[in-house]
Write a protein that holds these residues in place. Structure first.
Motif, short mmCIF file in Angstrom:
data_model
loop_
_atom_site.label_atom_id
_atom_site.label_comp_id
_atom_site.label_asym_id
_atom_site.label_seq_id
_atom_site.Cartn_x
_atom_site.Cartn_y
_atom_site.Cartn_z
N GLU A 90 0.81 -1.22 0.00
CA GLU A 90 0.00 0.00 0.00
C GLU A 90 0.85 1.27 0.00
OE1 GLU A 90 -2.71 0.05 3.30
OE2 GLU A 90 -3.41 -1.99 2.90
N TYR A 91 2.13 1.13 0.31
CA TYR A 91 3.02 2.29 0.46
C TYR A 91 4.14 2.22 -0.55
CZ TYR A 91 0.87 3.12 5.02
OH TYR A 91 -0.02 3.38 6.02
N SER A 92 4.46 3.35 -1.12
CA SER A 92 5.61 3.45 -2.00
C SER A 92 6.88 3.46 -1.15
CB SER A 92 5.50 4.73 -2.82
OG SER A 92 6.64 4.88 -3.61
N GLY A 93 7.83 2.60 -1.47
CA GLY A 93 9.10 2.58 -0.77
C GLY A 93 9.12 1.79 0.52
N VAL A 94 8.06 1.03 0.81
CA VAL A 94 8.02 0.20 2.02
C VAL A 94 8.13 -1.26 1.61
CG1 VAL A 94 6.64 -0.52 4.01
CG2 VAL A 94 6.64 1.86 3.29
N ARG A 95 9.00 -1.99 2.29
CA ARG A 95 9.20 -3.41 2.00
C ARG A 95 8.96 -4.25 3.24
NH1 ARG A 95 14.36 -4.32 -1.87
NH2 ARG A 95 13.04 -4.73 -3.65
N HIS A 96 8.59 -5.50 2.99
CA HIS A 96 8.46 -6.48 4.07
C HIS A 96 9.54 -7.53 3.88
CE1 HIS A 96 6.72 -10.44 5.46
NE2 HIS A 96 6.79 -9.73 6.57
N VAL A 97 10.29 -7.79 4.95
CA VAL A 97 11.35 -8.79 4.91
C VAL A 97 11.08 -9.78 6.04
CG1 VAL A 97 13.83 -9.19 5.18
CG2 VAL A 97 13.02 -7.12 4.05
#
Length: 156
Positions: A90-97
């Motif tokens: 949903e967010y630009s520039g947010v990642r899940h690791v």
């Protein structure tokens, strides 16, 4: 032991266990802000965090990163991973690791992970800004990501 002491003990122990259970449930899934390191210490914290997680800088988001600690036997981790992946999208520039602690127990010790899932929220520089033990409450994560990314949302 006389009957009065036995009665008091028999009533007090379940009451204490219930109170502890409610306290644990109230604390689980809540977002806890990390302590600020200061300008000079932020670079050191960032480098230590990225190095300790054994991540490449390219794996981090440009605005924020959701680092989820999980294990092979965690029943709540797959659904949490799906929720966090969807939230990051949903967010630009947010990642899940996702970091699997099954064979990397030293990371659990390093980051003081006592339960899985546990989630760290890193800012754009890779500095931890928040920590969540248990399944995260998504509204709190959204609010925190809004603050990190400068995004504004209209809540209904």
């Amino acid at each position: 032991m006389d009957w009065l002491a036995a009665l008091i003990t028999g009533l007090a122990l379940p009451a204490a266990a219930t109170a502890l259970g409610f306290a644990w449930k109230a604390r689980t899934g809540r977002l806890h802000a990390a302590r600020a390191a200061g300008a000079a210490g932020a670079a050191s914290v960032r480098d230590e965090t990225i190095e300790a997680l054994e991540l490449e800088r390219a794996a981090l988001g440009s605005a924020a990163t959701l680092v989820q600690f999980s294990t092979e036997y965690c029943s709540r981790c797959p659904s949490t991973a799906r929720q966090l992946t969807g939230l990051a999208a949903e967010y630009s520039g947010v990642r899940h690791v996702e970091v699997d602690l099954t064979h990397r127990g030293h990371l659990a010790e390093r980051f003081n992970v006592l339960q899985t899932p546990t989630t760290l929220i890193l800012d754009a520089d890779g500095v931890p800004t928040a920590r969540i033990g248990g399944v995260p409450r998504l509204d709190a994560v959204r609010d925190h990501l809004d603050a990190l990314t400068g995004r504004t949302r209209v809540t209904s």
